[in-house]
Design a protein around this motif. Structure first.
Motif, short mmCIF file in Angstrom:
data_model
loop_
_atom_site.label_atom_id
_atom_site.label_comp_id
_atom_site.label_asym_id
_atom_site.label_seq_id
_atom_site.Cartn_x
_atom_site.Cartn_y
_atom_site.Cartn_z
N LEU A 150 0.83 -1.22 0.00
CA LEU A 150 0.00 0.00 0.00
C LEU A 150 0.86 1.26 0.00
O LEU A 150 0.50 2.27 -0.63
N MET A 151 2.01 1.21 0.67
CA MET A 151 2.92 2.36 0.62
C MET A 151 3.49 2.55 -0.79
O MET A 151 3.69 3.68 -1.24
N GLY A 152 3.71 1.45 -1.48
CA GLY A 152 4.16 1.53 -2.87
C GLY A 152 3.14 2.24 -3.74
O GLY A 152 3.48 3.09 -4.57
N VAL A 153 1.87 1.90 -3.56
CA VAL A 153 0.80 2.57 -4.31
C VAL A 153 0.76 4.06 -3.94
O VAL A 153 0.75 4.93 -4.81
N LEU A 154 0.76 4.36 -2.64
CA LEU A 154 0.73 5.76 -2.19
C LEU A 154 1.88 6.56 -2.77
O LEU A 154 1.72 7.72 -3.15
N SER A 155 3.04 5.95 -2.87
CA SER A 155 4.23 6.67 -3.35
C SER A 155 4.03 7.24 -4.75
O SER A 155 4.62 8.27 -5.10
N LYS A 156 3.19 6.61 -5.55
CA LYS A 156 2.96 7.08 -6.92
C LYS A 156 2.06 8.32 -6.96
O LYS A 156 1.97 8.99 -7.98
N TYR A 157 1.38 8.61 -5.87
CA TYR A 157 0.47 9.76 -5.81
C TYR A 157 1.06 10.93 -5.03
O TYR A 157 0.46 12.00 -4.98
N MET A 158 2.20 10.72 -4.40
CA MET A 158 2.84 11.78 -3.63
C MET A 158 4.09 12.24 -4.36
O MET A 158 4.68 11.49 -5.13
N ASP A 159 4.49 13.47 -4.11
CA ASP A 159 5.63 14.06 -4.82
C ASP A 159 6.96 13.84 -4.12
O ASP A 159 7.77 14.75 -4.03
N PHE A 160 7.20 12.64 -3.64
CA PHE A 160 8.47 12.30 -3.03
C PHE A 160 9.24 11.37 -3.96
O PHE A 160 8.64 10.47 -4.56
N PRO A 161 10.54 11.54 -4.08
CA PRO A 161 11.33 10.65 -4.95
C PRO A 161 11.27 9.20 -4.47
O PRO A 161 11.25 8.93 -3.27
N GLU A 162 11.24 8.29 -5.42
CA GLU A 162 11.17 6.87 -5.07
C GLU A 162 12.36 6.45 -4.20
O GLU A 162 12.23 5.61 -3.32
N ASP A 163 13.53 7.07 -4.42
CA ASP A 163 14.70 6.75 -3.60
C ASP A 163 14.46 7.05 -2.12
O ASP A 163 14.95 6.33 -1.25
N SER A 164 13.71 8.11 -1.83
CA SER A 164 13.41 8.43 -0.43
C SER A 164 12.57 7.34 0.21
O SER A 164 12.76 6.98 1.37
N TRP A 165 11.63 6.80 -0.56
CA TRP A 165 10.81 5.70 -0.06
C TRP A 165 11.68 4.46 0.19
O TRP A 165 11.55 3.80 1.22
N ARG A 166 12.54 4.17 -0.77
CA ARG A 166 13.40 2.98 -0.63
C ARG A 166 14.35 3.13 0.56
O ARG A 166 14.59 2.17 1.29
N ASN A 167 14.89 4.33 0.76
CA ASN A 167 15.75 4.58 1.92
C ASN A 167 14.98 4.41 3.23
O ASN A 167 15.52 3.90 4.21
#
Length: 193
Positions: A150-167
């Motif tokens: 679900l966080m992966g899905v949310l990440s596509k709708y928010m303006d944060f870089p994917e690297d920040s999510w992975r970190n």
């Protein structure tokens, strides 16, 4: 930076809503946002509601999201999505895991589980994305990784870089579970496209 972004994460005890909110707050802080978070556990250990409110942006003074103010609702279970839908802004995005967890009141016959929740939400809510996060997490290697899907899905709708999510995953997920959760996150990202 937008003034304030409000994210409501709702689920049932044991679904990982709190870990998901900690991943989200880690991302926002890493991107320079002020963040306030509030957790409501209720009877979480007995399958009750768990609600986490995350507010981020500039000048965030309270962790509380009022009805009609959530930019995003991430619902880990359908009935919780239904309960909290009135918190979503008109132009907000609701992400709903299609999993159904039958509450005690339904199990004892005091009430019934509502029918057609997802269809009703799609009529009432501007953007409602329904997905089988449990299935995707199982395909990634463990059903308990639904929260990270679900966080992966949310990440596509928010303006944060994917690297920040992975970190954030590296920082918040135990090393022995990291690879599995990285897969689950990637499945969520792919599902959102």
């Amino acid at each position: 930076m937008p003034k304030i972004i409000n994210v409501l994460l709702v689920g049932v005890g044991g679904q990982g809503t709190i870990l998901a909110s900690k991943v989200l707050t880690h991302v926002a802080i890493a991107e320079g946002y002020e963040v306030k978070m509030s957790e409501i556990h209720g009877m979480a250990q007995r399958g009750g509601s768990v609600v986490t409110q995350v507010r981020m942006g500039e000048g965030v003074y309270s962790p509380v999201i009022e009805p009609g103010e959530a930019d995003f609702i991430v619902a880990f279970e359908q009935l919780e999505a239904y309960r909290w839908a009135h918190f979503l802004k008109r132009d907000g995005v609701m992400i709903v895991n299609t999993q159904k967890i039958v509450p005690l009141t339904v199990l004892i016959g005091a009430t019934t589980y509502p029918e057609n929740i997802l269809d009703d939400l799609k009529e009432r809510v501007g953007r409602c994305i329904g997905l089988d996060g449990l299935k995707l997490a199982s395909e990634a290697g463990n059903a308990k990784a639904t929260n990270v899907v679900l966080m992966g899905v949310l990440s596509k709708y928010m303006d944060f870089p994917e690297d920040s999510w992975r970190n954030a995953l590296v920082e918040r997920i135990p090393a022995k579970l990291l690879e599995l959760n990285q897969r689950a996150f990637a499945f969520g990202v792919a599902e959102a496209k």
